[in-house]
Structure formats: C-alpha cells, structure tokens
Design an enzyme around this catalytic site. Structure first.
Site, PDB file in Angstrom:
ATOM      1  N   LYS A  52      11.828  63.416  -6.347  1.00 43.10           N
ATOM      2  CA  LYS A  52      11.242  62.142  -5.918  1.00 43.10           C
ATOM      3  C   LYS A  52      12.252  61.010  -6.089  1.00 43.10           C
ATOM      4  O   LYS A  52      12.425  60.166  -5.216  1.00 43.10           O
ATOM      5  CB  LYS A  52       9.971  61.841  -6.735  1.00 43.10           C
ATOM      6  CG  LYS A  52       8.780  62.669  -6.307  1.00 43.10           C
ATOM      7  CD  LYS A  52       7.622  62.588  -7.301  1.00 43.10           C
ATOM      8  CE  LYS A  52       6.517  63.554  -6.846  1.00 43.10           C
ATOM      9  NZ  LYS A  52       5.456  63.741  -7.835  1.00 43.10           N
ATOM     10  N   GLN A  96       3.018  61.542 -13.064  1.00 46.53           N
ATOM     11  CA  GLN A  96       3.150  62.950 -12.686  1.00 46.53           C
ATOM     12  C   GLN A  96       2.102  63.799 -13.395  1.00 46.53           C
ATOM     13  O   GLN A  96       1.968  63.743 -14.615  1.00 46.53           O
ATOM     14  CB  GLN A  96       4.575  63.434 -13.034  1.00 46.53           C
ATOM     15  CG  GLN A  96       4.859  64.866 -12.649  1.00 46.53           C
ATOM     16  CD  GLN A  96       4.845  65.087 -11.128  1.00 46.53           C
ATOM     17  OE1 GLN A  96       5.383  64.276 -10.370  1.00 46.53           O
ATOM     18  NE2 GLN A  96       4.226  66.163 -10.683  1.00 46.53           N
ATOM     19  N   ASP A 119      -0.366  57.685  -4.982  1.00 43.35           N
ATOM     20  CA  ASP A 119      -0.919  59.033  -4.837  1.00 43.35           C
ATOM     21  C   ASP A 119      -2.260  59.011  -4.105  1.00 43.35           C
ATOM     22  O   ASP A 119      -2.749  60.053  -3.677  1.00 43.35           O
ATOM     23  CB  ASP A 119      -1.131  59.661  -6.228  1.00 43.35           C
ATOM     24  CG  ASP A 119      -0.054  60.661  -6.577  1.00 43.35           C
ATOM     25  OD1 ASP A 119       0.589  61.176  -5.644  1.00 43.35           O
ATOM     26  OD2 ASP A 119       0.133  60.920  -7.781  1.00 43.35           O
TER      27      ASP A 119
END
Ligand code: NAP
Length: 282
Positions: A52, A96, A119
C-alpha cells in the site's frame, strides 16, 4: 474467452490517479494523504501495508505508516485515530485488519471519521452506499465493479449473482450492482440451490473462501465471472472459481492471482483521492 487482466487494469488506474494527484497538487497546493495504522507483526498484514505504501508513493500521495506492537492498548489506537481525524494533511485513515483480540474492531472502525474512512467500513458509509448516496466503497468490491465495467459498460437489466454475503465483499458488491440496475441475487452458505442460482447469472461474483467452489456447469454460457477468492492449496493459490472449467463457458473471467487482487490496492488509492476531493468541497 476474455481473461480479465487485473494487473494491467490496476496499472492503468494508478496511471490515471497519478495524473489526478498532479492536477490536485496544482489546484490546491497540497496532495491527498493516506495514513495506515499497522498493529502487530502478522506477515500478510506487513506485506499488504508495504504494498500500500509503495503504491501510494508511486501515484504521488503523501503516505505514512504508524506501527504499534501487538500489545498496544485500545485507547492508544483510538486516541491516535482521533488525532488523525483532526489532521488536515490526512485525507484517508486505514487500520489494517485483523486486529489483536483485545482491540474491539467495530469500535476502531467507528472511531474513524466517515469522511476519512478509505475502507468504506464505517456504518455511515455502509448506509450511504445502500441508500445510493455518495460514500467510500470497500476497495475489493469497487475493484470488481471496475473490472466488470471494462467488459460491459451497460449492466442495466443484467442478472447478477453474488456468492458470499460478507460486509467486506458480498454485501457492498450487491449494492454496486444494484446501483447499475442489475437484478441481484445474494447467496450464502444456507442457499438451497447454489448451482441453480449461479446458472441464472449474466454476472457472477464469487467471494467465499472455498477453493474452486463455482464449477463449469454452474455458469451460463457467456457470463462474466469475477473471482475474489484467495485460497492456499497444495497446488498453490487458487480462487473460488474452477478456472479451467469455467474458462470454457464464460465470456470473461478473472484469474487468481492477477485478477481482483491488484485492483484492491489501486482502489484504496482512488478512495483516498475521493476523500480528499470531498474534503476540499466541504
Ligand atoms: P467471509 O467473511 O468468510 O465470507 C464468506 C461468505 O461466503 C459468507 O457470506 C458465507 O456464508 C459464504 N459461504 C461460505 N460457504 C459457502 C458455501 N458453501 N456456499 C455459498 N456461500 C458460502 O469471506 P470474505 O472476507 O468475503 O472473503 C472471501 C474470499 O475473498 C476469501 O478467499 C478471501 O481471502 C478473499 N479476499 C480477496 C480479496 C482480494 O483483494 N482479492 C480481498 C478480500 C478477501 P454465511 O454468511 O452464510 O456464513
């Protein structure tokens, strides 16, 4: 059969995003920023976060990773999120997953400001998506959607079958296809006749986690089949779709690896840029 090349599609998307970031820099004299919080030492999480960060830098985003040990207290993470929510240089925040057991995942998700929720997991974004309003959309289904649109621009009236109803994949995928005027069936582990349901689909998206569950004789001729699954097996990584069989009937199919996977990170970058643009509008 069209082999849907997710690597190529993701590279093209990153190229577009790079140009967009340069334009935003010119216009606002600043660039979107993505902050990732990584807790613990899980190897897959560390690899994802590294990828990422690399991709974010590649397109010109400001990127930062905050690392905590496995033992970090929940309150420390929540306070950091609060600090990031109030930091104008941070456009997107991602924690995460999975988290250590002593940290409440839902509390963490809800602590992130919906406007910075790259997200798309915050209940506000989930609600906005299902109401058809502007929202962040979870990265994997967004990537699937963009791949389907590359094959077929007009999805109106198509019959879509989504296999799996997770909050991460199946449910948001269903919303995206509904928005495109598909008639959507969402199936799960209690579905009575999964093969029969799949056979009705002009589009099938499989997000289950069972190796090669969707067989060749479950798929209508010329269907578009998107395989989200990533399953480690003795013969290596395979998807939720029996690739060899399904490739003989489908019009288009994503491989595993190299299909949906590469699009997920590219869509995270896209979401960060969208969050930045919305924050500039407000
Ligand atoms: P999940 O949360 O475990 O959900 C799996 C879904 O599949 C559930 O809704 C479950 O039904 C359903 N299911 C289980 N067995 C079934 C069966 N026999 N028939 C029909 N449906 C069944 O999984 P997920 O997080 O959505 O992930 C799915 C897969 O995608 C995994 O392989 C994961 O590794 C992969 N993945 C890939 C990416 C990527 O970037 N490519 C990203 C995320 C996940 P119930 O609700 O009834 O239990």
């Amino acid at each position: 059969m069209i082999l849907i090349d997710g690597k190529k599609a993701a590279a093209e998307l990153r190229e577009e995003l790079k140009k967009e970031v340069a334009e935003l820099k010119n216009k606002y004299n600043k660039v979107p920023g993505l902050t990732v919080i990584l807790i613990g030492e899980l190897a897959p999480s560390k690899i994802y976060v590294k990828n990422k960060e690399k991709s974010a830098n590649e397109v010109g985003l400001k990127s930062e990773v905050i690392r905590y040990p496995e033992t970090v207290e929940e309150i420390t993470v929540l306070e950091k999120i609060d600090e990031l929510n109030n930091d104008d240089t941070v456009s997107g925040i991602l924690v995460q997953l999975p988290l250590p057991k002593h940290i409440d995942k839902q509390k963490v998700i809800e602590a992130i400001s919906p406007g910075k929720d790259v997200d798309g997991f915050h209940p506000m974004n989930v609600g906005n998506l299902s109401s058809g309003y502007e929202s962040s959309v979870p990265c994997t289904p967004l990537g699937c959607y963009l791949l389907i649109k590359k094959i077929e621009t007009n999805l109106s009236g198509k019959k879509a079958v989504v296999v799996g109803r997770s909050n991460l994949n199946g449910k948001p995928m269903t919303q995206l296809l509904l928005k495109e005027n598909c008639t959507v069936t969402i199936t799960h582990s209690k579905t009575a006749d999964l093969k029969g349901e799949c056979l009705k689909g002009d589009i099938i998206v499989a997000a289950v986690g069972i190796p090669e569950l969707v067989k060749g004789d479950w798929v209508k001729k010329d269907a578009i089949v998107i395989d989200v699954g990533i399953n480690k097996t003795e013969k290596g990584i395979v998807g939720d779709v029996a690739f060899d069989e399904v490739s003989k009937v489908a019009k288009a199919l994503t491989p595993v690896p190299g299909g949906v996977g590469p699009m997920t990170i590219a869509c995270l970058l896209k979401n960060t840029i969208e969050c930045f643009k919305r924050s500039q509008k407000n």
